[in-house]
Design a protein around this motif. Structure first.
Motif, PDB file in Angstrom:
ATOM      1  N   ALA A 202       0.828  -1.207   0.000  1.00 48.41           N
ATOM      2  CA  ALA A 202       0.000   0.000   0.000  1.00 48.41           C
ATOM      3  C   ALA A 202       0.860   1.254   0.000  1.00 48.41           C
ATOM      4  O   ALA A 202       1.903   1.307   0.645  1.00 48.41           O
ATOM      5  CB  ALA A 202      -0.925   0.013   1.214  1.00 48.41           C
ATOM      6  N   GLU A 203       0.385   2.253  -0.727  1.00 51.84           N
ATOM      7  CA  GLU A 203       0.935   3.600  -0.627  1.00 51.84           C
ATOM      8  C   GLU A 203       0.096   4.339   0.414  1.00 51.84           C
ATOM      9  O   GLU A 203      -1.141   4.289   0.383  1.00 51.84           O
ATOM     10  CB  GLU A 203       0.858   4.315  -1.973  1.00 51.84           C
ATOM     11  CG  GLU A 203       1.658   3.654  -3.082  1.00 51.84           C
ATOM     12  CD  GLU A 203       3.160   3.701  -2.820  1.00 51.84           C
ATOM     13  OE1 GLU A 203       3.620   4.643  -2.139  1.00 51.84           O
ATOM     14  OE2 GLU A 203       3.861   2.794  -3.291  1.00 51.84           O
ATOM     15  N   ALA A 204       0.767   5.016   1.338  1.00 48.76           N
ATOM     16  CA  ALA A 204       0.052   5.672   2.434  1.00 48.76           C
ATOM     17  C   ALA A 204       0.682   7.018   2.752  1.00 48.76           C
ATOM     18  O   ALA A 204       1.801   7.322   2.326  1.00 48.76           O
ATOM     19  CB  ALA A 204       0.065   4.774   3.676  1.00 48.76           C
ATOM     20  N   VAL A 205      -0.038   7.820   3.508  1.00 48.75           N
ATOM     21  CA  VAL A 205       0.464   9.121   3.934  1.00 48.75           C
ATOM     22  C   VAL A 205       0.164   9.276   5.429  1.00 48.75           C
ATOM     23  O   VAL A 205      -0.868   8.816   5.923  1.00 48.75           O
ATOM     24  CB  VAL A 205      -0.195  10.261   3.120  1.00 48.75           C
ATOM     25  CG1 VAL A 205      -1.700  10.286   3.347  1.00 48.75           C
ATOM     26  CG2 VAL A 205       0.448  11.597   3.451  1.00 48.75           C
ATOM     27  N   LEU A 206       1.090   9.883   6.147  1.00 43.96           N
ATOM     28  CA  LEU A 206       0.886  10.088   7.576  1.00 43.96           C
ATOM     29  C   LEU A 206      -0.176  11.159   7.815  1.00 43.96           C
ATOM     30  O   LEU A 206      -0.100  12.253   7.258  1.00 43.96           O
ATOM     31  CB  LEU A 206       2.188  10.515   8.246  1.00 43.96           C
ATOM     32  CG  LEU A 206       3.281   9.464   8.407  1.00 43.96           C
ATOM     33  CD1 LEU A 206       4.504  10.062   9.092  1.00 43.96           C
ATOM     34  CD2 LEU A 206       2.779   8.267   9.201  1.00 43.96           C
ATOM     35  N   VAL A 207      -1.148  10.826   8.664  1.00 42.30           N
ATOM     36  CA  VAL A 207      -2.164  11.806   9.044  1.00 42.30           C
ATOM     37  C   VAL A 207      -2.036  12.178  10.514  1.00 42.30           C
ATOM     38  O   VAL A 207      -2.676  13.109  10.989  1.00 42.30           O
ATOM     39  CB  VAL A 207      -3.587  11.276   8.752  1.00 42.30           C
ATOM     40  CG1 VAL A 207      -3.794  11.118   7.249  1.00 42.30           C
ATOM     41  CG2 VAL A 207      -3.846   9.954   9.469  1.00 42.30           C
ATOM     42  N   GLU A 208      -1.191  11.436  11.228  1.00 39.87           N
ATOM     43  CA  GLU A 208      -0.891  11.764  12.626  1.00 39.87           C
ATOM     44  C   GLU A 208       0.498  11.222  12.923  1.00 39.87           C
ATOM     45  O   GLU A 208       0.809  10.089  12.594  1.00 39.87           O
ATOM     46  CB  GLU A 208      -1.921  11.147  13.574  1.00 39.87           C
ATOM     47  CG  GLU A 208      -1.705  11.520  15.024  1.00 39.87           C
ATOM     48  CD  GLU A 208      -2.780  10.944  15.945  1.00 39.87           C
ATOM     49  OE1 GLU A 208      -2.526  10.874  17.162  1.00 39.87           O
ATOM     50  OE2 GLU A 208      -3.849  10.551  15.438  1.00 39.87           O
ATOM     51  N   ALA A 209       1.340  12.047  13.517  1.00 42.45           N
ATOM     52  CA  ALA A 209       2.709  11.626  13.813  1.00 42.45           C
ATOM     53  C   ALA A 209       3.183  12.292  15.094  1.00 42.45           C
ATOM     54  O   ALA A 209       3.962  13.243  15.096  1.00 42.45           O
ATOM     55  CB  ALA A 209       3.638  11.975  12.664  1.00 42.45           C
ATOM     56  N   SER A 210       2.688  11.785  16.212  1.00 40.54           N
ATOM     57  CA  SER A 210       3.096  12.297  17.518  1.00 40.54           C
ATOM     58  C   SER A 210       3.956  11.255  18.231  1.00 40.54           C
ATOM     59  O   SER A 210       4.136  10.145  17.742  1.00 40.54           O
ATOM     60  CB  SER A 210       1.856  12.609  18.360  1.00 40.54           C
ATOM     61  OG  SER A 210       1.176  11.411  18.707  1.00 40.54           O
ATOM     62  N   ARG A 211       4.496  11.608  19.368  1.00 39.81           N
ATOM     63  CA  ARG A 211       5.319  10.668  20.131  1.00 39.81           C
ATOM     64  C   ARG A 211       4.467   9.534  20.697  1.00 39.81           C
ATOM     65  O   ARG A 211       4.990   8.460  21.024  1.00 39.81           O
ATOM     66  CB  ARG A 211       6.038  11.392  21.262  1.00 39.81           C
ATOM     67  CG  ARG A 211       7.039  12.425  20.769  1.00 39.81           C
ATOM     68  CD  ARG A 211       7.720  13.129  21.930  1.00 39.81           C
ATOM     69  NE  ARG A 211       8.597  12.226  22.665  1.00 39.81           N
ATOM     70  CZ  ARG A 211       9.871  12.004  22.353  1.00 39.81           C
ATOM     71  NH1 ARG A 211      10.406  12.590  21.287  1.00 39.81           N
ATOM     72  NH2 ARG A 211      10.606  11.195  23.083  1.00 39.81           N
ATOM     73  N   LYS A 212       3.169   9.750  20.795  1.00 37.43           N
ATOM     74  CA  LYS A 212       2.293   8.740  21.375  1.00 37.43           C
ATOM     75  C   LYS A 212       1.575   7.889  20.321  1.00 37.43           C
ATOM     76  O   LYS A 212       1.211   6.748  20.592  1.00 37.43           O
ATOM     77  CB  LYS A 212       1.257   9.409  22.277  1.00 37.43           C
ATOM     78  CG  LYS A 212       1.848  10.047  23.521  1.00 37.43           C
ATOM     79  CD  LYS A 212       0.750  10.594  24.413  1.00 37.43           C
ATOM     80  CE  LYS A 212       1.320  11.193  25.686  1.00 37.43           C
ATOM     81  NZ  LYS A 212       0.262  11.729  26.585  1.00 37.43           N
ATOM     82  N   ARG A 213       1.367   8.439  19.122  1.00 35.27           N
ATOM     83  CA  ARG A 213       0.577   7.712  18.123  1.00 35.27           C
ATOM     84  C   ARG A 213       0.983   8.135  16.726  1.00 35.27           C
ATOM     85  O   ARG A 213       1.197   9.320  16.459  1.00 35.27           O
ATOM     86  CB  ARG A 213      -0.921   7.986  18.333  1.00 35.27           C
ATOM     87  CG  ARG A 213      -1.815   6.848  17.829  1.00 35.27           C
ATOM     88  CD  ARG A 213      -3.220   7.048  18.358  1.00 35.27           C
ATOM     89  NE  ARG A 213      -4.036   7.823  17.442  1.00 35.27           N
ATOM     90  CZ  ARG A 213      -5.142   7.367  16.855  1.00 35.27           C
ATOM     91  NH1 ARG A 213      -5.552   6.140  17.089  1.00 35.27           N
ATOM     92  NH2 ARG A 213      -5.847   8.137  16.061  1.00 35.27           N
ATOM     93  N   VAL A 214       1.090   7.129  15.845  1.00 36.01           N
ATOM     94  CA  VAL A 214       1.391   7.393  14.447  1.00 36.01           C
ATOM     95  C   VAL A 214       0.332   6.685  13.609  1.00 36.01           C
ATOM     96  O   VAL A 214       0.116   5.472  13.744  1.00 36.01           O
ATOM     97  CB  VAL A 214       2.797   6.888  14.064  1.00 36.01           C
ATOM     98  CG1 VAL A 214       3.056   7.095  12.572  1.00 36.01           C
ATOM     99  CG2 VAL A 214       3.863   7.612  14.886  1.00 36.01           C
ATOM    100  N   VAL A 215      -0.328   7.441  12.740  1.00 36.21           N
ATOM    101  CA  VAL A 215      -1.423   6.902  11.933  1.00 36.21           C
ATOM    102  C   VAL A 215      -1.154   7.212  10.464  1.00 36.21           C
ATOM    103  O   VAL A 215      -0.798   8.336  10.098  1.00 36.21           O
ATOM    104  CB  VAL A 215      -2.783   7.503  12.345  1.00 36.21           C
ATOM    105  CG1 VAL A 215      -3.907   6.895  11.514  1.00 36.21           C
ATOM    106  CG2 VAL A 215      -3.035   7.281  13.835  1.00 36.21           C
ATOM    107  N   ALA A 216      -1.327   6.183   9.620  1.00 31.56           N
ATOM    108  CA  ALA A 216      -1.159   6.343   8.176  1.00 31.56           C
ATOM    109  C   ALA A 216      -2.486   6.075   7.481  1.00 31.56           C
ATOM    110  O   ALA A 216      -3.207   5.146   7.854  1.00 31.56           O
ATOM    111  CB  ALA A 216      -0.096   5.388   7.656  1.00 31.56           C
ATOM    112  N   ARG A 217      -2.792   6.872   6.464  1.00 33.29           N
ATOM    113  CA  ARG A 217      -4.009   6.677   5.675  1.00 33.29           C
ATOM    114  C   ARG A 217      -3.640   6.037   4.334  1.00 33.29           C
ATOM    115  O   ARG A 217      -2.737   6.501   3.637  1.00 33.29           O
ATOM    116  CB  ARG A 217      -4.730   8.000   5.448  1.00 33.29           C
ATOM    117  CG  ARG A 217      -6.037   7.888   4.665  1.00 33.29           C
ATOM    118  CD  ARG A 217      -6.921   9.083   4.938  1.00 33.29           C
ATOM    119  NE  ARG A 217      -7.313   9.117   6.354  1.00 33.29           N
ATOM    120  CZ  ARG A 217      -7.707  10.233   6.996  1.00 33.29           C
ATOM    121  NH1 ARG A 217      -7.765  11.389   6.356  1.00 33.29           N
ATOM    122  NH2 ARG A 217      -8.055  10.174   8.273  1.00 33.29           N
ATOM    123  N   ILE A 218      -4.358   4.964   3.994  1.00 33.74           N
ATOM    124  CA  ILE A 218      -4.068   4.206   2.783  1.00 33.74           C
ATOM    125  C   ILE A 218      -4.615   4.938   1.558  1.00 33.74           C
ATOM    126  O   ILE A 218      -5.801   5.279   1.505  1.00 33.74           O
ATOM    127  CB  ILE A 218      -4.678   2.794   2.859  1.00 33.74           C
ATOM    128  CG1 ILE A 218      -4.248   2.088   4.149  1.00 33.74           C
ATOM    129  CG2 ILE A 218      -4.277   1.976   1.634  1.00 33.74           C
ATOM    130  CD1 ILE A 218      -2.768   1.922   4.291  1.00 33.74           C
TER     131      ILE A 218
END
Length: 246
Positions: free
Chosen positions: A52-68
């Motif tokens: 999958a190609e994805a982009v980060l939508v959240e990148a904190s020290r507590k949580r990292v979320v990628a959107r596909i």
């Protein structure tokens, strides 16, 4: 020169438009080591063949979320399925054998207890070591571009592994032979047996041959137990797989 997007294994359902919360280890690597911010591109793979190609939508020290953003089948799997039976070795040798054979397209690995092998794992120690080996395999896939993480099966006795082998071509590495791959038809799958530092016992070689394993020599020099599967896999992939053999 364009910088390649980081490639990360996540055991998740990859669907276009869906969000994937990265596990602790990959999340720490993305946020604290690579210091990527929201909007950065990532490549994810699920270990079962999807990329999958994805982009980060959240990148904190507590949580990292990628959107596909896009999903496609992986394209780096070998047409030759090789099941490696590798005698367990000490230290980093087993890690090396797993890492490099995964890079070379191995389909499955079973760590083996053999007569001359001096590693015996039990209970929690075996479970922890197995989890570590599977992580080594996943890390190798991240590096080499594979989207399928080959399974590292629980360790078992050599006799048990031999008893269930049904691959079209079965090979046991044995230096005291002149066995070679020339003249063989391309098999659908292969079982490859590699012994420990001290070599397989004569009875083990005999048992392998009774189970349909043909001896294979890799030349006049004795290779280390972690080097042998790398050379053997390279030859198999060249002769029958996708490394450019005729």
């Amino acid at each position: 020169m364009a910088i390649k997007s980081p490639r990360i294994h996540v055991a998740a359902d990859l669907r276009v438009g869906g969000d994937v919360v990265l596990p602790e280890g990959p999340a720490r690597h993305v946020a604290r080591v690579l210091r990527l911010a929201e909007g950065a591109a990532l490549r994810l793979f699920d270990g079962a063949g999807h990329e999958a190609e994805a982009v980060l939508v959240e990148a904190s020290r507590k949580r990292v979320v990628a959107r596909i953003e896009a999903v496609a089948p992986g394209a780096a799997e070998s047409p030759l399925a090789v099941h490696l039976g590798q005698a367990i070795s000490k230290g980093d040798r087993m890690d090396y054998a797993i890492q490099k054979t995964v890079e070379l397209g191995v389909a499955a690995i079973t760590p083996l207890y053999t007569e001359h092998g001096d590693v015996r794992l039990k209970g929690d120690r075996e479970a922890k070591k197995l989890a570590h080996w599977q992580a080594v395999a996943a890390s190798a896939c991240e590096q080499c571009g594979r989207a399928v993480v080959p399974p590292v099966h629980p360790p078992r006795a050599l006799a048990e592994w031999l008893a269930v082998r049904d691959e079209a071509l079965r090979l046991v590495l044995h230096p005291a032979t002149d066995g070679a791959l020339e003249g063989r038809a391309t098999p659908a799958d292969v079982a490859l047996l590699i012994g420990p530092e001290g070599g397989l016992a004569e009875g083990e070689v005999a048992a392998a041959r009774e189970a349909g394993f043909a001896p294979l020599s890799l030349g006049p020099r004795i290779l280390r137990t972690e080097t042998a599967p790398v050379v053997a896999l390279s030859l198999l992939q060249y002769r029958f797989g996708d490394l450019g053999g005729a």
